[in-house]
Motif scaffolding. Structure first.
Motif, PDB file in Angstrom:
ATOM      1  N   GLY A  19     -50.175 -29.100  64.217  1.00 55.92           N
ATOM      2  CA  GLY A  19     -51.272 -28.280  64.716  1.00 55.92           C
ATOM      3  C   GLY A  19     -50.875 -27.320  65.811  1.00 55.92           C
ATOM      4  N   GLU A  20     -49.614 -27.348  66.221  1.00 58.91           N
ATOM      5  CA  GLU A  20     -49.199 -26.428  67.283  1.00 58.91           C
ATOM      6  C   GLU A  20     -48.595 -25.177  66.645  1.00 58.91           C
ATOM      7  N   ARG A  21     -48.992 -24.014  67.179  1.00 58.59           N
ATOM      8  CA  ARG A  21     -48.454 -22.770  66.648  1.00 58.59           C
ATOM      9  C   ARG A  21     -47.183 -22.437  67.426  1.00 58.59           C
ATOM     10  N   VAL A  22     -46.114 -22.195  66.699  1.00 61.52           N
ATOM     11  CA  VAL A  22     -44.847 -21.895  67.358  1.00 61.52           C
ATOM     12  C   VAL A  22     -44.916 -20.510  67.987  1.00 61.52           C
ATOM     13  N   ALA A  23     -44.593 -20.435  69.270  1.00 58.16           N
ATOM     14  CA  ALA A  23     -44.686 -19.170  69.988  1.00 58.16           C
ATOM     15  C   ALA A  23     -43.600 -18.202  69.543  1.00 58.16           C
ATOM     16  N   ALA A  24     -42.422 -18.706  69.302  1.00 58.92           N
ATOM     17  CA  ALA A  24     -41.313 -17.828  68.935  1.00 58.92           C
ATOM     18  C   ALA A  24     -40.297 -18.597  68.122  1.00 58.92           C
ATOM     19  N   ARG A  25     -39.593 -17.861  67.266  1.00 56.72           N
ATOM     20  CA  ARG A  25     -38.585 -18.504  66.433  1.00 56.72           C
ATOM     21  C   ARG A  25     -37.355 -17.613  66.414  1.00 56.72           C
ATOM     22  N   CYS A  26     -36.186 -18.219  66.475  1.00 59.57           N
ATOM     23  CA  CYS A  26     -34.957 -17.426  66.445  1.00 59.57           C
ATOM     24  C   CYS A  26     -34.791 -16.836  65.048  1.00 59.57           C
ATOM     25  N   PRO A  27     -34.603 -15.517  64.948  1.00 61.33           N
ATOM     26  CA  PRO A  27     -34.452 -14.897  63.632  1.00 61.33           C
ATOM     27  C   PRO A  27     -33.118 -15.251  62.960  1.00 61.33           C
ATOM     28  N   TYR A  28     -32.184 -15.786  63.711  1.00 59.61           N
ATOM     29  CA  TYR A  28     -30.860 -16.084  63.139  1.00 59.61           C
ATOM     30  C   TYR A  28     -30.743 -17.529  62.663  1.00 59.61           C
ATOM     31  N   CYS A  29     -31.216 -18.480  63.498  1.00 54.76           N
ATOM     32  CA  CYS A  29     -31.019 -19.884  63.123  1.00 54.76           C
ATOM     33  C   CYS A  29     -32.329 -20.638  62.976  1.00 54.76           C
ATOM     34  N   ARG A  31     -34.457 -21.676  64.961  1.00 49.90           N
ATOM     35  CA  ARG A  31     -34.856 -22.642  65.979  1.00 49.90           C
ATOM     36  C   ARG A  31     -36.159 -22.194  66.627  1.00 49.90           C
ATOM     37  N   PRO A  32     -37.146 -23.108  66.696  1.00 46.26           N
ATOM     38  CA  PRO A  32     -38.441 -22.745  67.313  1.00 46.26           C
ATOM     39  C   PRO A  32     -38.395 -22.862  68.833  1.00 46.26           C
ATOM     40  N   PHE A  33     -39.171 -22.013  69.507  1.00 46.73           N
ATOM     41  CA  PHE A  33     -39.238 -22.042  70.972  1.00 46.73           C
ATOM     42  C   PHE A  33     -40.680 -22.043  71.433  1.00 46.73           C
ATOM     43  N   ARG A  34     -40.888 -22.620  72.610  1.00 44.01           N
ATOM     44  CA  ARG A  34     -42.243 -22.675  73.152  1.00 44.01           C
ATOM     45  C   ARG A  34     -42.652 -21.352  73.781  1.00 44.01           C
ATOM     46  N   SER A  35     -41.683 -20.453  73.983  1.00 43.29           N
ATOM     47  CA  SER A  35     -42.032 -19.158  74.585  1.00 43.29           C
ATOM     48  C   SER A  35     -41.069 -18.083  74.088  1.00 43.29           C
ATOM     49  N   ASP A  36     -41.521 -16.814  74.160  1.00 44.61           N
ATOM     50  CA  ASP A  36     -40.634 -15.703  73.836  1.00 44.61           C
ATOM     51  C   ASP A  36     -39.430 -15.702  74.760  1.00 44.61           C
ATOM     52  N   HIS A  37     -39.711 -16.052  76.017  1.00 42.71           N
ATOM     53  CA  HIS A  37     -38.666 -16.071  77.039  1.00 42.71           C
ATOM     54  C   HIS A  37     -37.464 -16.915  76.583  1.00 42.71           C
ATOM     55  N   GLY A  38     -37.748 -18.145  76.137  1.00 40.82           N
ATOM     56  CA  GLY A  38     -36.672 -19.030  75.700  1.00 40.82           C
ATOM     57  C   GLY A  38     -35.934 -18.465  74.497  1.00 40.82           C
ATOM     58  N   ARG A  39     -36.693 -17.938  73.554  1.00 34.83           N
ATOM     59  CA  ARG A  39     -36.081 -17.378  72.347  1.00 34.83           C
ATOM     60  C   ARG A  39     -35.191 -16.192  72.704  1.00 34.83           C
ATOM     61  N   ASP A  40     -35.698 -15.281  73.571  1.00 35.33           N
ATOM     62  CA  ASP A  40     -34.912 -14.104  73.946  1.00 35.33           C
ATOM     63  C   ASP A  40     -33.589 -14.500  74.595  1.00 35.33           C
ATOM     64  N   LEU A  41     -33.643 -15.507  75.470  1.00 33.68           N
ATOM     65  CA  LEU A  41     -32.415 -15.973  76.122  1.00 33.68           C
ATOM     66  C   LEU A  41     -31.451 -16.557  75.094  1.00 33.68           C
ATOM     67  N   HIS A  42     -32.005 -17.374  74.187  1.00 34.61           N
ATOM     68  CA  HIS A  42     -31.189 -18.033  73.176  1.00 34.61           C
ATOM     69  C   HIS A  42     -30.483 -17.012  72.287  1.00 34.61           C
ATOM     70  N   VAL A  43     -31.225 -16.011  71.828  1.00 30.79           N
ATOM     71  CA  VAL A  43     -30.632 -15.007  70.942  1.00 30.79           C
ATOM     72  C   VAL A  43     -29.484 -14.281  71.648  1.00 30.79           C
ATOM     73  N   GLY A  44     -29.709 -13.927  72.916  1.00 29.80           N
ATOM     74  CA  GLY A  44     -28.666 -13.237  73.663  1.00 29.80           C
ATOM     75  C   GLY A  44     -27.433 -14.102  73.899  1.00 29.80           C
ATOM     76  N   GLU A  45     -27.662 -15.413  74.114  1.00 30.24           N
ATOM     77  CA  GLU A  45     -26.539 -16.298  74.423  1.00 30.24           C
ATOM     78  C   GLU A  45     -25.774 -16.727  73.184  1.00 30.24           C
ATOM     79  N   ARG A  46     -26.499 -16.978  72.101  1.00 30.48           N
ATOM     80  CA  ARG A  46     -25.876 -17.665  70.974  1.00 30.48           C
ATOM     81  C   ARG A  46     -25.584 -16.780  69.768  1.00 30.48           C
ATOM     82  N   HIS A  47     -26.227 -15.634  69.674  1.00 27.90           N
ATOM     83  CA  HIS A  47     -26.046 -14.827  68.468  1.00 27.90           C
ATOM     84  C   HIS A  47     -25.538 -13.453  68.842  1.00 27.90           C
ATOM     85  N   ASP A  48     -25.415 -12.621  67.826  1.00 29.41           N
ATOM     86  CA  ASP A  48     -24.943 -11.262  68.045  1.00 29.41           C
ATOM     87  C   ASP A  48     -26.173 -10.361  68.025  1.00 29.41           C
ATOM     88  N   PRO A  49     -26.757 -10.100  69.218  1.00 27.34           N
ATOM     89  CA  PRO A  49     -28.088  -9.476  69.233  1.00 27.34           C
ATOM     90  C   PRO A  49     -28.064  -7.984  68.877  1.00 27.34           C
TER      91      PRO A  49
END
Ligand code: ZN
Lengths: 98, 474
Positions: A19-29, A31-49
């Protein structure tokens, strides 16, 4: 330097409560995130943005930096207080406190 | 030796030796003079409660300090630093079989001297080699140097021999398979069972019983390894698993490609979460719990708590077993609860189960620190006796010497415990940066475990600062 980072398998190792709506999801892997903030950091750290993603990453970093400064200020004060309290406690117990 | 060793769980060796070895009694008195462990820190007037509180403060303070270290690349630079060491496959082919042959020879002498040697503990080769040389001394090398057990394991050579004979006799011989869903739970059960046996039976003071236990364990291990192959050492044999776990803390590591590398202590723990098998986390937690349990049953508080229960008619063995299992369940429960709380503090969708596996390696330096605190003094104290008896196992000298440790040695023990915790904080900090994006989520993910760790440090320091009291009724 070779990459020795341990890896998370997003599909198996993450779960979104029912019942929880995922706030953000990594377009590469995926992975769901509770906020855009977390997703944005993850994409920059782990993928080729992409350029747009890099921009969002930098913005998220900036936001982190401000919050982190405040956190560190608190941590340093807490360390100082703990240190002083410990020294006073030792002096009191060992009887050298006047 | 003396109190230090007794508290370490090798109380039987000291207990039985009390009449026979005057030197040991003197050593014990020397330790007693320096006061309790807490009293021997820096000055005689620091009360125990303050030592315990200071331990909690140091652990909490180390956490605050690590939060200042947020340069992920620099952390990786430290954690991934390594020097490749030259290894020779040819040397290995010669050395490993030779080591295994030697250790098998020692195993035979242990059984022989256990069955037929002198019953004075400090003169008995079997007791000294197993408890002082192996469980105290050798174990220490597995986390301070590297895990050499796969090369030394005395049951490998006989296993190989029996397998070969079996393959020659039966054409259709094949390995059995352990059910996957058991994971490494057999090893968890085995570890708890071994510690139970050590605490409640006189296996630490009676060489005959020790020989029987070693023989039984050898037969079970060889039979299991012949039937199930290497999976036995990987998933069932608690001894191999303990050394493998401790070995992850050590500076010498096998790299991914099999080459030997020198690392900074503990940094190898930041690279692999535990394998995704049932019981992996439970084994690490069990390793931590048994060290605590071993110390706990030798405190006056334990004796005072058990006596009324046993006087009500409850069998003492049942009390020991129930506390062993309940304590393990409580440790595992608290760890799982902390992992579940990380989901909130780090604001993440990562499952509690994955978090448990991710951070469990950080518990290993704590276990190693306690092991060192428990056994270093014991090992040093009895090492001269071990050396003397090792030279002539079948005709040991009548009065083996014991080393009297200075009073400040108590502080060394405290530092071992604290060092383990501080290393654990660094490992957990590094792991959190690998799991959560950014800096703040990683730092916040540590809140639950830091709270648990502060309390755990304090309760463990309380245990090791308690005066020694022999576990009653066993
Ligand atoms: Zn991703």
């Amino acid at each position: 330097m070779t990459d020795h980072a341990p890896t998370l398998r997003p599909v198996r190792d993450t779960a979104v409560p029912d019942g929880e709506r995922v706030a953000a999801r990594c377009p590469y892997c995926e992975r769901p995130f509770r906020s855009d903030h977390g997703r944005d950091l993850h994409v920059g750290e782990r993928h080729d943005p992409t350029d747009a993603e890099r921009e969002r990453y930098e913005a998220a970093l900036e936001e982190e930096r401000d919050e982190l400064w405040l956190f560190h200020a608190k941590a340093v004060v807490a360390l100082g207080v703990i240190y002083a309290a410990t020294v006073i406690l030792y002096m009191a117990v060992l009887g050298t406190f006047f | 030796m003396g109190r230090d060793g007794q508290r370490a769980g090798w109380r039987p060796l000291a207990r039985a030796g009390a009449t026979a070895v005057v030197v040991l009694a003197l050593a014990g008195r020397a330790a007693a003079h320096s006061g309790s462990l807490g009293g021997s820190v820096a000055s005689a007037s620091v009360p125990t409660w303050l030592v315990i509180l200071t331990g909690g403060i140091v652990v909490g303070g180390s956490f605050l300090f690590t939060t200042l270290l947020t340069d992920h690349e620099a952390m990786r630079g430290v954690n991934w630093w390594r020097v490749a060491l030259p290894t020779s496959a040819q040397l290995r082919r010669v050395a490993v079989p030779a080591l295994r042959a030697v250790s098998f020879g020692v195993l035979l002498i242990v059984v022989a001297t256990g069955l037929a040697g002198p019953t004075t503990p400090t003169q008995n080769f079997a007791l000294l080699v197993v408890w002082v040389g192996w469980w105290a001394g050798y174990t220490t090398t597995t986390y301070l140097v590297g895990n050499t057990w796969p090369a030394v394991n005395p049951w490998r050579a006989p296993t190989r021999f029996v397998r070969r004979a079996r393959d020659r006799l039966f054409d259709d011989a094949s390995d059995g398979a352990l059910p996957d869903r058991w994971g490494v739970w057999p090893a968890v059960a085995g570890l708890l069972a071994l510690v139970f046996l050590e605490v409640v039976s006189p296996v630490g003071e009676n060489p005959r019983l020790l020989a029987v236990v070693v023989l039984g364990y050898s037969l079970a291990t060889v039979a299991g390894a012949v039937r199930y192959g290497d999976a036995w050492f990987d998933r069932v044999d608690p001894v191999s698993r303990v050394f493998a776990a401790y070995g992850r803390v050590a500076p010498l590591q096998r790299d991914f490609d099999g080459s030997l590398t020198l690392r900074l202590p503990g940094t190898a723990l930041t690279e692999d979460p535990l394998p995704d098998r049932p019981g992996e986390v439970a084994f690490v937690v069990a390793l931590l719990w048994v060290t605590t349990y071993d110390g706990l049953v030798a405190t006056p508080t334990w004796a005072a708590a058990v006596e009324p229960v046993v006087s009500l008619g409850v069998p003492a063995l049942l009390v020991y077993a129930v506390v062993l299992l309940a304590g393990f369940a409580a440790f595992l429960g608290v760890y799982r609860l902390a992992a579940r709380n990380v989901r909130d503090t780090a604001d993440t969708y990562v499952t509690a189960r994955a978090i448990e596996r991710w951070f469990a390696p950080a518990l290993l330096p704590i276990a190693a620190g306690y092991h060192l605190a428990h056994f270093l003094g014991y090992f040093l104290g009895l090492a001269p006796a071990l050396g003397a008896v090792a030279i002539s196992p079948f005709a040991p000298p009548a009065n083996p010497m014991a080393l009297v440790l200075p009073g400040w040695f108590g502080s060394v023990k405290l530092l071992c415990v604290l060092g383990g915790h501080v290393l654990a904080i660094w490992v957990a900090h590094s792991l959190s940066f690998e799991l959560f994006p950014g800096v703040l989520a990683a730092i916040r993910s540590q809140y639950p475990s830091v709270v648990v760790m502060v309390f755990y440090t304090m309760s463990s320091l309380w245990v090791i600062t308690q005066p020694y009291a022999p576990p009653p009724f066993v």
